[in-house]
Design an enzyme around this catalytic site. Structure first.
Site, PDB file in Angstrom:
ATOM      1  CD  GLU A 102     -54.479  -8.676  29.799  1.00  0.00           C
ATOM      2  OE1 GLU A 102     -54.180  -9.665  29.106  1.00  0.00           O
ATOM      3  OE2 GLU A 102     -54.737  -8.750  30.998  1.00  0.00           O
ATOM      4  CG  ASP A 130     -57.858  -4.384  34.648  1.00  0.00           C
ATOM      5  OD1 ASP A 130     -58.431  -5.418  34.264  1.00  0.00           O
ATOM      6  OD2 ASP A 130     -56.652  -4.187  34.483  1.00  0.00           O
ATOM      7  CG  ASN A 132     -60.069  -7.532  32.482  1.00  0.00           C
ATOM      8  OD1 ASN A 132     -59.219  -8.349  32.790  1.00  0.00           O
ATOM      9  ND2 ASN A 132     -59.987  -6.811  31.388  1.00  0.00           N
TER      10      ASN A 132
END
Lengths: 568, 270
Positions: free
Chosen positions: A169, A295, A253
């Site tokens: 992230e 995701d 991801n």
């Protein structure tokens, strides 16, 4: 296969054995006597956070790694419990605390050569003397101020410690690193995106599918230099097959970019990776979800097993992916033998075994600012990192599962580091049937469910299976259950105040009795809302999960403890 | 906190001077830093002074999880500078409105005024990356919807926190000529452009609203726990009273203020 020198009654690496079967030969607890199981002792860690992972048992001692601040606590199993021996507190950079994505969890340790080895949230791997509790070495692998953290459990095999990073992230670029188990020195590091040289791709790289064969796909399947912020981190589990000398892991991801901003397959995100255990060279890879728009991290474990397939025994790895498919893959060639849904899904109609690619359903793609309704599974996945178990007696895999769907779209105000923006609103809710979770037995040779137990909440705890044909798992609302491995009949259960997101283990105590141990302490991604009434500010995930899980606080509360059970 | 305030009001007849407890980023100029040199630091001090008390900052990077780990954990009662209707929080009335802007070297060949300007396609464009899965700034998305991805370069908004002002990397890249144009949130651009040795031009992103409905300007408020309505009302009153002083502070820091009138309606209570 157990690590050399390990006893069957111990539990020395995260998944019990190199292949992470979480199958124990111990058979004193059986389907006929498990109903008499009683708590022997418990220990409160004092940390009300998600307790993922599992304890270790080595030579009459038990070892627990807590969530942040990642203390290591040792117990003497020869005395009435909890007989605490010592507690090791690692040096830790507190900036890491604010950086971890979904909760400040830790997924456990590995034992090797007299040391307990585990990762600290601030990207240090530490080795602690298993007898004295003194630190033997500490290797800092990344700077948490740049977004990276470490939450996964290292695997030690052949004198090497295999570790990976978290933080996709934050635009972190994922890697797997091998450390010398004795000294902590880095032996090699291999990235999961970028040029072949940095990915350790050479002439021995033989992916089964054509789309992964051209050179430098870790660069060319991205636009420009996006691969540098490519994600594809390694926060799940590493397994090892001594025969082929391969280590297996899955990648997360593709990093921070929206799907529309990163056209291409985005290799090697959401992929299975098979590397030479000695050199780190990539031998094969397989991407589960090309150009991931949901995701669907591919980090879940790859269980090494030999199973019947089309009338012959095949050497495979079995992987239950966040995207809802369960994959049975030839572990030497990377050929996908079986890919079938183990939970309801609708983003693809199937996996084409010729090309290896999923057949996409166009209207289930996500686009920022556009409403896409009823996507299954939700971005929490049909299953997260919580690992499955495999019994060579039943030839079945036992896996937790999540049955959530989502609406993706709308726009809502968000902000980070002083910057406002509008992002997608994600609303999650129970999938078909209304049950939000399931625990099921799976035949990986045929790709079929054999039995399933529907659960009210997602099953966020791992599985354990024993030679007594008993399977153990826990639920987010705090039930710890034993079920019959053959038919799924619930044989015994007990209840904890806080939910279970850890993985049960079994071991032989110094008194000759078979014990079962598990953590309580709800948390992790889907459980993160329980410790408080405020929704989290995680826009894609927890905010959406809050909707799906809003009644969880009525059923459980925050906590943190170890529970140990035995027959009377 | 709301209950505490009510209790002290009931007992003493007027609020005791409890500190105004504010969660702030220790390294995020022009908004805040641990030297209290940001405009949010100054606005918080101004409001605390009006309340007859002092401000107490709790320092934590405003990145993923910061609400859960800061405000929810009880480390503070107020976040400065959140967008109105920010999901997890109760928000006060807005006290300023700014916009995403395009920034480029004043003495260069770039004279872009709109996202629809075809010249943009041949420029190297820098945008901030938000740092959450699949969420990006409105300009990044607007570029992608116009088919611009090859020429767009991402800069982590949450970059290396061990260095000062990590969010300024994108402006430094512009100064170095690594990119031709940066499209960033106005307060960053206004502040760092003033300090840049290279003269920079700043123009608001246009069109102000994209065809997808995407907005580029935002009303900015203070965020509180949903239950803290008493404190929110107090702050609303003070924000209205101090509007001229707040405007002066924002101007001092070069914050581009959007011409649209800041709504005076408080939206808490939803």
């Amino acid at each position: 296969m157990l690590p050399p020198g390990s006893k069957e009654g111990d539990w020395t690496i995260p998944g019990h054995d190199y292949g992470s079967t979480r199958y124990s030969e111990l058979d004193k607890i059986t389907t006929t006597n498990v109903a008499q199981l009683k708590e022997s002792w418990s220990y409160t860690t004092g940390i009300a956070d998600g307790h993922e992972g599992q304890p270790l048992v080595v030579g009459g001692r038990m070892y627990v790694v807590t969530p942040y601040p990642n203390k290591l606590v040792a117990f003497d199993l020869s005395k009435p419990g909890p007989a605490k021996l010592w507690e090791y507190t690692p040096p830790i950079d507190q900036t890491a605390f604010g950086k971890a994505c979904c909760d400040d969890v830790n997924r456990g340790a590995s034992y090797s050569g007299g040391n307990i080895i585990y990762n600290v949230l601030d990207n240090a791997t530490v080795a602690v003397n298993a007898i004295t509790g003194k630190q033997v070495w500490r290797t800092k692998l990344a700077d948490p101020s740049q977004g990276s953290t470490m939450t996964m459990a290292p695997l030690v095999a052949k004198g090497k410690v295999y570790v990976g990073n978290s933080g996709g992230e934050m635009g972190v670029r994922g890697w797997l690193t091998a450390l010398n188990a004795k000294t902590g020195k880095i032996i090699w590091q291999a990235f999961n995106t970028g040029p072949d040289s940095e990915m350790k791709i050479g002439s021995t790289f033989k992916p089964f599918y054509a789309s992964m064969k051209p050179a430098n796909m870790g660069v060319t399947s991205w636009r420009g230099d996006q691969w540098k912020l490519g994600g594809a981190t390694v926060w799940g589990w590493v397994t090892y097959d001594p025969e082929s000398n391969l280590v297996f892991y899955g990648t997360a991801n593709p990093g921070t970019w929206n799907p529309e901003l990163r056209p291409g397959d985005n290799l090697y995100s959401t992929s299975a990776m098979a590397r030479d255990a000695d050199t780190g060279e990539l031998k094969w890879a397989y991407q589960y979800t090309p150009h991931d728009a949901w995701d669907y991290d591919g980090v879940n474990e790859h269980i090494v097993a030999d199973i019947p397939f089309n009338g012959a025994i095949r050497k495979v790895v079995v992987h239950f992916d966040r995207n809802g498919f369960a994959y049975t893959i030839d572990r030497v060639t990377g050929e996908v033998l079986v890919a079938q849904p183990f939970q309801y899904l609708n983003w693809a109609t199937g996996v084409d075994l010729t090309s290896g690619r999923p057949t996409l359903v166009e209207e289930k793609q996500t686009h920022q600012g556009h409403m896409t309704t009823n996507i299954c599974p939700s971005s929490t996945g049909a299953r997260d990192q919580q690992p499955a178990a495999f019994s060579p007696r039943t030839h079945l895999f036992y896996t937790p599962a999540t049955n959530l769907c989502m609406d993706y779209g709308g726009i809502e105000a968000k902000y980070i580091a002083g910057t406002p923006y509008v992002g997608a609103a994600v609303k999650m809710y129970g999938g078909p049937g209304g049950n939000r979770g399931e625990f099921l037995a799976w035949d990986a040779g045929t790709g079929k469910k054999v039995w399933g137990i529907k659960e009210n909440f997602p099953v966020w705890a791992g599985a354990l299976v024993t030679a007594g044909d008993v399977v153990f798992y826990g639920t987010m609302d705090g039930d710890f259950k034993a079920v019959n491995a053959t038919n799924g009949e619930v044989l015994w259960k007990t209840h904890f105040n806080s939910g279970i997101v850890g993985n049960p283990i079994t071991f032989l105590g110094p008194d000759g009795n078979q014990y079962v141990a598990v953590y309580e302490g709800v948390g992790g991604w889907a459980g993160a809302i329980v410790p408080g009434n405020l929704s989290t500010d995680d826009p894609f995930a927890a905010l959406g999960a809050v909707n799906a899980m809003k009644d969880l606080p009525e059923h459980t509360k925050a906590g943190g403890a170890l529970h140990v059970f035995v027959l009377p | 906190m709301a209950m505490l305030v009510m209790a002290t009001v009931g007992a003493a007849g007027h609020p005791l001077p409890k500190p105004l407890r504010v969660c702030a980023d220790p390294n995020n100029l022009p908004f805040s830093n641990d030297q209290r040199a940001g405009f949010e630091n100054r606005i918080a001090s101004l409001l605390a002074h009006d309340m007859g008390t002092t401000v107490e900052f709790s320092w934590r990077p405003q990145i993923r999880g910061f609400v859960r780990k800061g405000l929810k954990a009880g480390a503070c009662d107020v976040y400065m500078g959140v967008p109105v209707a920010f999901g997890p929080l109760l928000t006060t009335a807005p006290y300023y409105r700014s916009t995403y802007v395009m920034v480029y070297r004043a003495k260069g060949p770039v004279h872009v005024r709109s996202l629809d300007d075809s010249a943009l396609r041949s420029l190297r464009v820098g945008v901030h990356m938000i740092g959450d899965d699949y969420q990006n700034t409105p300009p990044a998305q607007a570029l992608a919807s116009r088919g611009m991805t090859d020429n767009v370069r991402g800069y982590q908004i949450v970059d290396d926190y061990s260095k000062p002002n990590p969010q300024a990397r994108i402006i430094e890249a512009l100064e170095r000529g690594e990119i031709d144009i940066a499209i960033v949130w106005g307060p960053f651009a206004g502040y760092f452009a003033r300090r840049s040795p290279t003269p920079l031009t700043i123009v608001p992103v246009s069109p102000a609203k994209d065809t997808s409905g995407q907005l580029f300007a935002f009303d900015i408020a203070m965020g509180l726990r949903r239950t803290d309505t008493t404190l929110a009302r107090t702050l609303d009153t003070l924000l209205a009273r101090e509007r001229p002083a707040i405007h002066r502070i924002l101007t001092d820091y070069g914050v581009p203020l959007d011409s649209a009138q800041v709504s005076s309606d408080s939206i808490h209570g939803e």
